[in-house]
Design a protein around this motif. Sequence first.
Motif, mmCIF file in Angstrom:
data_model
loop_
_atom_site.group_PDB
_atom_site.id
_atom_site.type_symbol
_atom_site.label_atom_id
_atom_site.label_comp_id
_atom_site.label_asym_id
_atom_site.label_seq_id
_atom_site.Cartn_x
_atom_site.Cartn_y
_atom_site.Cartn_z
ATOM 1 N N ASN A 1 16.262 57.415 49.191
ATOM 2 C CA ASN A 1 15.578 58.449 48.404
ATOM 3 C C ASN A 1 15.747 58.281 46.900
ATOM 4 O OD1 ASN A 1 14.795 59.825 50.803
ATOM 5 N ND2 ASN A 1 16.875 60.614 50.958
ATOM 6 N N ASN A 2 16.868 57.745 46.478
ATOM 7 C CA ASN A 2 17.165 57.650 45.047
ATOM 8 C C ASN A 2 17.827 56.321 44.730
ATOM 9 O OD1 ASN A 2 16.496 60.449 44.511
ATOM 10 N ND2 ASN A 2 18.402 60.977 45.541
ATOM 11 N N ILE A 3 17.746 55.946 43.473
ATOM 12 C CA ILE A 3 18.489 54.782 43.002
ATOM 13 C C ILE A 3 19.967 55.126 43.053
ATOM 14 C CG2 ILE A 3 18.991 53.362 40.965
ATOM 15 C CD1 ILE A 3 16.037 53.695 40.195
ATOM 16 N N GLN A 4 20.782 54.199 43.515
ATOM 17 C CA GLN A 4 22.215 54.427 43.648
ATOM 18 C C GLN A 4 22.981 53.527 42.696
ATOM 19 O OE1 GLN A 4 23.812 56.749 45.889
ATOM 20 N NE2 GLN A 4 21.703 57.414 45.580
ATOM 21 N N TYR A 5 23.973 54.085 42.027
ATOM 22 C CA TYR A 5 24.857 53.337 41.152
ATOM 23 C C TYR A 5 26.243 53.339 41.761
ATOM 24 C CZ TYR A 5 21.191 53.845 37.674
ATOM 25 O OH TYR A 5 20.002 53.793 37.005
ATOM 26 N N THR A 6 26.951 52.258 41.580
ATOM 27 C CA THR A 6 28.326 52.198 42.062
ATOM 28 C C THR A 6 29.161 51.379 41.105
ATOM 29 O OG1 THR A 6 29.729 51.660 43.958
ATOM 30 C CG2 THR A 6 27.877 50.195 43.543
ATOM 31 N N ASP A 7 30.392 51.781 40.939
ATOM 32 C CA ASP A 7 31.331 51.001 40.140
ATOM 33 C C ASP A 7 31.975 49.966 41.051
ATOM 34 O OD1 ASP A 7 31.005 52.326 37.677
ATOM 35 O OD2 ASP A 7 32.332 53.936 38.341
ATOM 36 N N VAL A 8 32.073 48.740 40.565
ATOM 37 C CA VAL A 8 32.674 47.652 41.334
ATOM 38 C C VAL A 8 33.854 47.117 40.539
ATOM 39 C CG1 VAL A 8 32.301 45.374 42.328
ATOM 40 C CG2 VAL A 8 30.458 47.047 42.363
ATOM 41 N N LYS A 9 35.012 47.072 41.190
ATOM 42 C CA LYS A 9 36.211 46.561 40.552
ATOM 43 C C LYS A 9 36.574 45.228 41.192
ATOM 44 C CE LYS A 9 40.958 47.675 39.455
ATOM 45 N NZ LYS A 9 42.062 48.611 39.616
ATOM 46 N N ASN A 10 36.776 44.219 40.369
ATOM 47 C CA ASN A 10 37.199 42.914 40.863
ATOM 48 C C ASN A 10 38.713 42.947 40.988
ATOM 49 O OD1 ASN A 10 37.923 40.258 41.302
ATOM 50 N ND2 ASN A 10 36.334 39.442 39.975
ATOM 51 N N VAL A 11 39.206 43.094 42.205
ATOM 52 C CA VAL A 11 40.644 43.180 42.413
ATOM 53 C C VAL A 11 41.294 41.800 42.458
ATOM 54 C CG1 VAL A 11 40.602 45.456 43.476
ATOM 55 C CG2 VAL A 11 40.307 43.446 44.909
ATOM 56 N N SER A 12 40.498 40.742 42.278
ATOM 57 C CA SER A 12 41.030 39.378 42.228
ATOM 58 C C SER A 12 41.463 38.983 40.825
ATOM 59 C CB SER A 12 39.976 38.371 42.695
ATOM 60 O OG SER A 12 39.592 38.625 44.005
ATOM 61 N N LYS A 13 40.954 39.663 39.807
ATOM 62 C CA LYS A 13 41.227 39.283 38.420
ATOM 63 C C LYS A 13 42.566 39.816 37.957
ATOM 64 C CE LYS A 13 36.512 38.705 36.854
ATOM 65 N NZ LYS A 13 35.533 39.034 35.826
ATOM 66 N N SER A 14 43.118 39.132 36.989
ATOM 67 C CA SER A 14 44.393 39.563 36.416
ATOM 68 C C SER A 14 44.176 40.785 35.531
ATOM 69 C CB SER A 14 45.007 38.424 35.608
ATOM 70 O OG SER A 14 44.265 38.232 34.414
ATOM 71 N N GLU A 15 45.249 41.416 35.125
ATOM 72 C CA GLU A 15 45.170 42.607 34.289
ATOM 73 C C GLU A 15 44.547 42.323 32.930
ATOM 74 O OE1 GLU A 15 48.898 44.595 33.979
ATOM 75 O OE2 GLU A 15 49.231 44.559 36.134
#
Length: 113
Positions: free
Chosen positions: A81-95
Motif C-alpha cells: 500500500n505504501n512506500i516502506q523505509y527501513t534503517d539497515v545497520k552493517n554489523v560486519s563493519k568496525s566501529e
Amino acid sequence: MNNITLPTDELKKYGIINEDNSFSKKLNIEDVQKFLQGYTIVADHDKNRATFQLTDNNTKLKVIFLERDKSISDILENSKNNIQYTDVKNVSKSENELSFEKKLSFLTKRPKK
C-alpha cells in the motif's frame, strides 16, 4: 574452474558446503555455478541478512551481515500500500566505519516495474 582453492573451512562454517565438500542442497546447480563465477548468495531471516561472495580468484569468502529495523515480512506486507523505509545497520563493519544505511522498498501493481 579450480575448486581446490575454495575457502572450504569458511564455506562449511556458514553451511554453504557440507562436511563432505558437497554444496548445500539448499542451492541448486545454477546457484552454485553463479556463486563460483562471483555472484553473491543472499540469506534473509526476519530482520537479518547475510551476503556471501567468493573473491580473489575464489580463494577468499567475503561475508557481510546486515540488520534491518523491520522484518522483511513486515516490509513486504506494508509495501503493498505504501512506500516502506527501513534503517539497515552493517554489523560486519568496525566501529570506525559508517555502519548504517537508509533503504527504500516498494511493490507496484504494474508488471515488471
